[in-house]
Enzyme design. Sequence first.
Site, PDB file in Angstrom:
ATOM      1  N   ASP A  13      -4.043   9.983  10.256  1.00  0.00           N
ATOM      2  CA  ASP A  13      -3.039   8.949  10.015  1.00  0.00           C
ATOM      3  C   ASP A  13      -2.102   8.665  11.176  1.00  0.00           C
ATOM      4  O   ASP A  13      -1.386   7.689  11.159  1.00  0.00           O
ATOM      5  CB  ASP A  13      -2.181   9.319   8.803  1.00  0.00           C
ATOM      6  CG  ASP A  13      -2.910   9.095   7.502  1.00  0.00           C
ATOM      7  OD1 ASP A  13      -4.019   8.541   7.528  1.00  0.00           O
ATOM      8  OD2 ASP A  13      -2.372   9.480   6.462  1.00  0.00           O
ATOM      9  N   GLU A  42       0.861  -1.172   0.000  1.00  0.00           N
ATOM     10  CA  GLU A  42       0.000   0.000   0.000  1.00  0.00           C
ATOM     11  C   GLU A  42       0.900   1.225   0.000  1.00  0.00           C
ATOM     12  O   GLU A  42       1.776   1.368   0.857  1.00  0.00           O
ATOM     13  CB  GLU A  42      -0.900  -0.023   1.234  1.00  0.00           C
ATOM     14  CG  GLU A  42      -1.942   1.057   1.227  1.00  0.00           C
ATOM     15  CD  GLU A  42      -2.955   0.886   2.348  1.00  0.00           C
ATOM     16  OE1 GLU A  42      -4.138   1.143   2.083  1.00  0.00           O
ATOM     17  OE2 GLU A  42      -2.580   0.512   3.469  1.00  0.00           O
TER      18      GLU A  42
END
Length: 161
Positions: A61, A50
């Site tokens: 995040d 990813e």
Amino acid sequence: MQNRLDRRFQDLSERGHKAFVAYISAGDPKLEATPELVESLDRAGADVIELGIPFSDPLADGVVNQLASQRALEAGATLDGVFDAVAAARRRTEVPLVFFTYFNPVFAYGMEKFAVKSQEAGVDGDDVYVQITIGFILAIVVLFALLISQSVRRWDKLAPI
């Protein structure tokens, strides 16, 4: 027709294995390193990689990904540069590649253009995070109100009250 990602998960499932999905921020420490990092992760056994698309405001995040995004942007990473890095990585490996990004960069770039460039570069899927903000919610409310008002106008023409 299955893509690399579908085939990888089917193969893992048939063998009763779980997937090792590795994550890196594209462009960290610099875009030129991304293809080599992807190839190294593939050789190390990652089933899927990813790639985070650097974003200036990655609030959800966590600090590690926020700092990676910041370093990538400071090193000059752009969305077009990420596409080039993916294309270069794709020439080196067939490991499935998935983008992780916020909706904002995709929307600003152009959704159709983003989809076309992703496919051309060799991306196998994406994980687009929609950051819910007051502005986003207001945009949805305004859009809904516009749709309702258009529907009411059409009904008025069909069945005057």
